[in-house]
Scaffold this motif. Structure first.
Motif, short mmCIF file in Angstrom:
data_model
loop_
_atom_site.label_atom_id
_atom_site.label_comp_id
_atom_site.label_asym_id
_atom_site.label_seq_id
_atom_site.Cartn_x
_atom_site.Cartn_y
_atom_site.Cartn_z
N ASP A 5 0.83 -1.21 0.00
CA ASP A 5 0.00 0.00 0.00
C ASP A 5 0.87 1.26 0.00
O ASP A 5 0.54 2.26 -0.65
CB ASP A 5 -0.92 0.02 1.21
CG ASP A 5 -2.05 -1.00 1.09
OD1 ASP A 5 -2.37 -1.39 -0.04
OD2 ASP A 5 -2.58 -1.40 2.14
N LYS A 8 2.11 1.81 -3.51
CA LYS A 8 1.04 2.33 -4.36
C LYS A 8 0.80 3.81 -4.07
O LYS A 8 0.54 4.59 -5.00
CB LYS A 8 -0.25 1.54 -4.12
CG LYS A 8 -0.21 0.11 -4.61
CD LYS A 8 -1.48 -0.63 -4.20
CE LYS A 8 -1.37 -2.11 -4.44
NZ LYS A 8 -2.56 -2.85 -3.93
N CYS A 12 1.07 6.90 -6.80
CA CYS A 12 0.03 7.91 -7.01
C CYS A 12 0.57 9.32 -6.77
O CYS A 12 0.22 10.27 -7.50
CB CYS A 12 -1.17 7.63 -6.12
SG CYS A 12 -2.09 6.13 -6.55
N LEU A 217 -6.22 5.01 -7.59
CA LEU A 217 -5.80 3.67 -7.17
C LEU A 217 -6.49 2.59 -8.00
O LEU A 217 -5.87 1.58 -8.35
CB LEU A 217 -6.12 3.46 -5.68
CG LEU A 217 -5.11 3.99 -4.67
CD1 LEU A 217 -5.67 3.84 -3.26
CD2 LEU A 217 -3.77 3.27 -4.79
N ASN A 218 -7.73 2.83 -8.32
CA ASN A 218 -8.47 1.85 -9.12
C ASN A 218 -7.88 1.72 -10.52
O ASN A 218 -7.75 0.61 -11.05
CB ASN A 218 -9.94 2.25 -9.21
CG ASN A 218 -10.77 1.24 -9.99
OD1 ASN A 218 -10.88 0.08 -9.62
ND2 ASN A 218 -11.34 1.68 -11.10
N LEU A 220 -4.78 2.28 -11.28
CA LEU A 220 -3.52 1.59 -11.08
C LEU A 220 -3.74 0.08 -10.97
O LEU A 220 -3.01 -0.72 -11.58
CB LEU A 220 -2.83 2.12 -9.82
CG LEU A 220 -1.52 1.43 -9.40
CD1 LEU A 220 -0.45 1.59 -10.47
CD2 LEU A 220 -1.03 2.00 -8.07
N GLU A 221 -4.75 -0.30 -10.21
CA GLU A 221 -5.01 -1.72 -9.95
C GLU A 221 -5.61 -2.45 -11.15
O GLU A 221 -5.49 -3.68 -11.25
CB GLU A 221 -5.96 -1.86 -8.75
CG GLU A 221 -5.35 -1.54 -7.41
CD GLU A 221 -4.53 -2.69 -6.85
OE1 GLU A 221 -4.31 -3.67 -7.59
OE2 GLU A 221 -4.11 -2.59 -5.70
N THR A 222 -6.21 -1.71 -12.06
CA THR A 222 -6.89 -2.37 -13.18
C THR A 222 -6.15 -2.12 -14.49
O THR A 222 -5.53 -3.02 -15.05
CB THR A 222 -8.34 -1.87 -13.28
OG1 THR A 222 -8.36 -0.44 -13.37
CG2 THR A 222 -9.14 -2.32 -12.07
N ARG A 225 -1.79 -2.09 -14.07
CA ARG A 225 -1.01 -3.17 -13.44
C ARG A 225 -0.32 -4.07 -14.45
O ARG A 225 0.84 -4.46 -14.26
CB ARG A 225 -1.87 -3.98 -12.48
CG ARG A 225 -3.01 -4.73 -13.14
CD ARG A 225 -3.86 -5.46 -12.10
NE ARG A 225 -3.11 -6.51 -11.44
CZ ARG A 225 -3.48 -7.09 -10.31
NH1 ARG A 225 -4.58 -6.70 -9.69
NH2 ARG A 225 -2.77 -8.06 -9.78
N PHE A 240 0.93 -5.93 -6.43
CA PHE A 240 -0.46 -6.13 -6.80
C PHE A 240 -0.96 -7.50 -6.35
O PHE A 240 -0.25 -8.49 -6.43
CB PHE A 240 -0.63 -5.99 -8.31
CG PHE A 240 -0.23 -4.65 -8.84
CD1 PHE A 240 -0.88 -3.51 -8.43
CD2 PHE A 240 0.82 -4.53 -9.73
CE1 PHE A 240 -0.51 -2.26 -8.91
CE2 PHE A 240 1.20 -3.30 -10.22
CZ PHE A 240 0.53 -2.14 -9.81
N ALA A 241 -2.21 -7.51 -5.90
CA ALA A 241 -2.83 -8.78 -5.50
C ALA A 241 -2.98 -9.68 -6.72
O ALA A 241 -3.17 -9.19 -7.84
CB ALA A 241 -4.19 -8.51 -4.86
N THR A 243 -4.42 -11.83 -9.66
CA THR A 243 -5.66 -11.72 -10.39
C THR A 243 -6.48 -13.00 -10.25
O THR A 243 -5.92 -14.09 -10.08
CB THR A 243 -5.40 -11.45 -11.88
OG1 THR A 243 -4.54 -12.47 -12.38
CG2 THR A 243 -4.76 -10.11 -12.07
#
Length: 244
Positions: A5, A8, A12, A217-218, A220-222, A225, A240-241, A243
Motif C-alpha cells: 500500500d 502504491k 500515485c 488507485l483503481n 492503477l489496480e486495473t 497493473r 499487486f494482489a 488476479t
C-alpha cells in the motif's frame, strides 16, 4: 498500511507530480517512477509520452540511451528520475560508492549519464525509498551529479524535489536547499528530523501527505497493473494482489 500500500501511495503521489509534463523518461531500474508515469498517462494523458528503458511496449526509442540523451539535449524530455547511494542537502547525488575515489568500498553502479541528464532535464525528481542518515547525508562522499551550478554555467535542468518513504521535499534552487513540503502518514516531523543528515527548511505545521485518490488507485489496480508487469514483473508480483 502494508508495504504494498505504501508503494502504491508513492506511485500515485509521483503521478500527480507529472501532470504538467508531456514526455517523461524512466530508467530500467525504477519501478515506482515507471509505474507512476504509466498511471499518469492512463489517468489524464499527462504525460502523453512515456519512455521506460528496458520496456518493449512502453519505449519508442529505437537507439536506447543514445536517443534519450539526444532528446534531453533538444529539450524534449520534461521529467526524469535520479536516485543515489547518498543524497545531500544541496541535491548532490553519489552513485559511485563510499570512500576515496577510485578505490571506493563499497562500489556502486556508477554515474552513467546522470550528470548529463541532471543538467538538461528541467524536472528531475530525486527518489529514494530509504530515508536514513546513511542515505540523506550532510555532504556526499563523491559528487556524481551536482544539484546546483554557478550562474555562468549553462544549465536548463536540475532538481525539482526529493521523495522518500517518509516525506516529500521541494528544492529551492535560489536558496540551494530543500524545504519539507509534506510528511507521509506513517512518519512525523520528529522522525524526519531524526533520520535526515542534512539541514532543511520546514514548518512545524507541515501538512500530512494526502491519501491517494480512490479513483486513481483503481486505475492503477486495473488498467495499469499489466503495463507495469511487462517491464517490472517482480515488482508487480510483490505489489499487486493476484488476479482471479
Amino acid at each position: 498500511m502494508t508495504i504494498a500500500d505504501e508503494k502504491k501511495a508513492l506511485i500515485c503521489f509521483i503521478a500527480n507530480l507529472l501532470k504538467d509534463c508531456r514526455h517523461v523518461a524512466v530508467g530500467a531500474s525504477s519501478p515506482i517512477p515507471g509505474a507512476a508515469a504509466l498511471l499518469g498517462k492512463a489517468a489524464w494523458n499527462a504525460p502523453s509520452h512515456v519512455n521506460i528503458l528496458g520496456s518493449t511496449q512502453h519505449n519508442f526509442f529505437t537507439n536506447g540511451s543514445v536517443e534519450l540523451f539526444d532528446c534531453a539535449a533538444q529539450g524534449r524530455i520534461d521529467a526524469f528520475f535520479l536516485g543515489g547511494g547518498e543524497i545531500d542537502g544541496q541535491a548532490n547525488i553519489n552513485l559511485m560508492g563510499m570512500g576515496d575515489y577510485p578505490n571506493n568500498a563499497p562500489r556502486w553502479p556508477g554515474t552513467f549519464g546522470s550528470a548529463y541528464l541532471y543538467y538538461l532535464v528541467p524536472k528531475v525528481i530525486l527518489f529514494r525509498e530509504e530515508h536514513t542518515r546513511r542515505v540523506l547525508v550532510d555532504k556526499v562522499n563523491f559528487i556524481s551529479s551536482p544539484g546546483t551550478s554557478e550562474d555562468n554555467i549553462y544549465r536548463t535542468g536540475g532538481p525539482y524535489g526529493l521523495l522518500t518513504n517518509k516525506a516529500f521535499f521541494r528544492f529551492d534552487r535560489e536558496a540551494r536547499k530543500f524545504r519539507l513540503q509534506s510528511i507521509h502518514p506513517s512518519s512525523s516531523l520528529e522522525d524526519i528530523l531524526d533520520n535526515t543528515g542534512f539541514e532543511f527548511d520546514y514548518s512545524k505545521d507541515t501538512p500530512i501527505t494526502p491519501a491517494p485518490d480512490a479513483g486513481l488507485l483503481n486505475i492503477l489496480e486495473t488498467e495499469v497493473r499489466e503495463k507495469v508487469r511487462e517491464v517490472y514483473p517482480q515488482f508487480a508480483e510483490s505489489v499487486f494482489a493476484p488476479t482471479a
